[in-house]
Motif scaffolding. Structure first.
Motif, mmCIF file in Angstrom:
data_model
loop_
_atom_site.group_PDB
_atom_site.id
_atom_site.type_symbol
_atom_site.label_atom_id
_atom_site.label_comp_id
_atom_site.label_asym_id
_atom_site.label_seq_id
_atom_site.Cartn_x
_atom_site.Cartn_y
_atom_site.Cartn_z
ATOM 1 N N ILE A 1 0.952 -1.105 0.097
ATOM 2 C CA ILE A 1 -0.094 0.084 0.023
ATOM 3 C C ILE A 1 0.773 1.306 0.032
ATOM 4 N N PRO A 2 1.887 1.389 0.738
ATOM 5 C CA PRO A 2 2.730 2.746 0.852
ATOM 6 C C PRO A 2 3.538 2.576 -0.149
ATOM 7 N N ASN A 3 3.746 1.776 -1.129
ATOM 8 C CA ASN A 3 4.518 2.019 -2.097
ATOM 9 C C ASN A 3 3.699 1.762 -3.617
ATOM 10 N N VAL A 4 2.375 1.731 -3.634
ATOM 11 C CA VAL A 4 1.619 1.391 -4.848
ATOM 12 C C VAL A 4 2.022 2.517 -5.783
ATOM 13 N N PHE A 5 2.282 3.755 -5.362
ATOM 14 C CA PHE A 5 2.424 4.708 -6.576
ATOM 15 C C PHE A 5 3.513 5.041 -7.302
ATOM 16 N N SER A 6 4.634 4.169 -6.498
ATOM 17 C CA SER A 6 5.998 4.207 -7.014
ATOM 18 C C SER A 6 6.387 2.722 -7.493
ATOM 19 N N MET A 7 5.617 1.908 -7.505
ATOM 20 C CA MET A 7 5.845 0.522 -8.167
ATOM 21 C C MET A 7 5.367 0.630 -9.494
ATOM 22 N N ALA A 8 6.142 -0.278 -10.350
ATOM 23 C CA ALA A 8 5.787 -0.353 -11.879
ATOM 24 C C ALA A 8 4.412 -1.156 -11.736
ATOM 25 N N GLU A 9 3.532 -0.906 -12.879
ATOM 26 C CA GLU A 9 2.317 -1.708 -13.189
ATOM 27 C C GLU A 9 2.760 -3.265 -13.200
ATOM 28 N N SER A 10 3.744 -3.794 -13.775
ATOM 29 C CA SER A 10 3.990 -5.312 -13.784
ATOM 30 C C SER A 10 4.424 -5.772 -12.400
ATOM 31 N N ASP A 11 5.108 -4.754 -11.552
ATOM 32 C CA ASP A 11 5.290 -5.307 -10.151
ATOM 33 C C ASP A 11 3.873 -5.271 -9.377
#
Length: 162
Positions: free
Chosen positions: A42-52
């Motif tokens: 959740i805290p990293n959702v905006f910095s994650m790549a879509e595939s990740d």
């Protein structure tokens, strides 16, 4: 002597009860791991790549399928081999409770294993560039073994019911 042995064998089915209860503890462990993964992403959702993100979601789906499999085996196994569940009339009752014999349980377990294997294989394909082609080939072979086994079990089950 024969009656004693038969009664002892019949009573020994209760040795399965702690095993089925242990599966509920396994379900608790799976739920804890599920929410650990959710709180991690959740805290990293905006910095994650879509595939990740898709890989994480596939992992969560995988855990949900395993959880459903655990519940199915735990409850149906208990009902088939130990004792019927005495659910109060005012409590919600699962519609399949008491209707799944060992043959249908076996088929549902096989179908669940194929579904879990499919999700795992999809996860592997999503990250195929980082997987050795020989390992990828073995993942596909193992998955197809599950698929063929489930199909064969279903076919044999259909043959024996006629």
């Amino acid at each position: 002597m024969e009656r004693f042995i038969e009664n002892a064998m019949y009573t020994s089915r209760w040795l399965l009860a702690p095993i089925y209860f242990g599966l509920s503890l396994g379900l608790l462990a799976l739920a804890l791991k599920f929410f650990q993964e959710v709180f991690h992403v959740i805290p990293n959702v905006f910095s994650m790549a879509e595939s990740d993100l898709i890989l994480v979601l596939l992992s969560l789906i995988d855990m949900a399928l395993v959880g459903g499999l655990l519940v199915m085996v735990m409850i149906s196994g208990y009902e088939n081999f130990v004792s019927q569940l005495d659910i109060d009339e005012d409590k919600e009752k699962l519609h399949w409770l008491g209707t799944m014999d060992s043959s249908s349980l076996k088929m549902k377990v096989a179908a669940s294993i194929v579904a879990i294997s499919s999700i795992h294989l999809l996860r592997i394909f999503m990250d195929a560039k980082n997987v050795d082609p020989e390992h990828l080939q073995w993942y596909v072979i193992i998955h197809m073994t599950f698929v063929i086994s489930a199909f064969a079990m279903g076919y044999l089950d259909k043959l024996t019911k006629h």
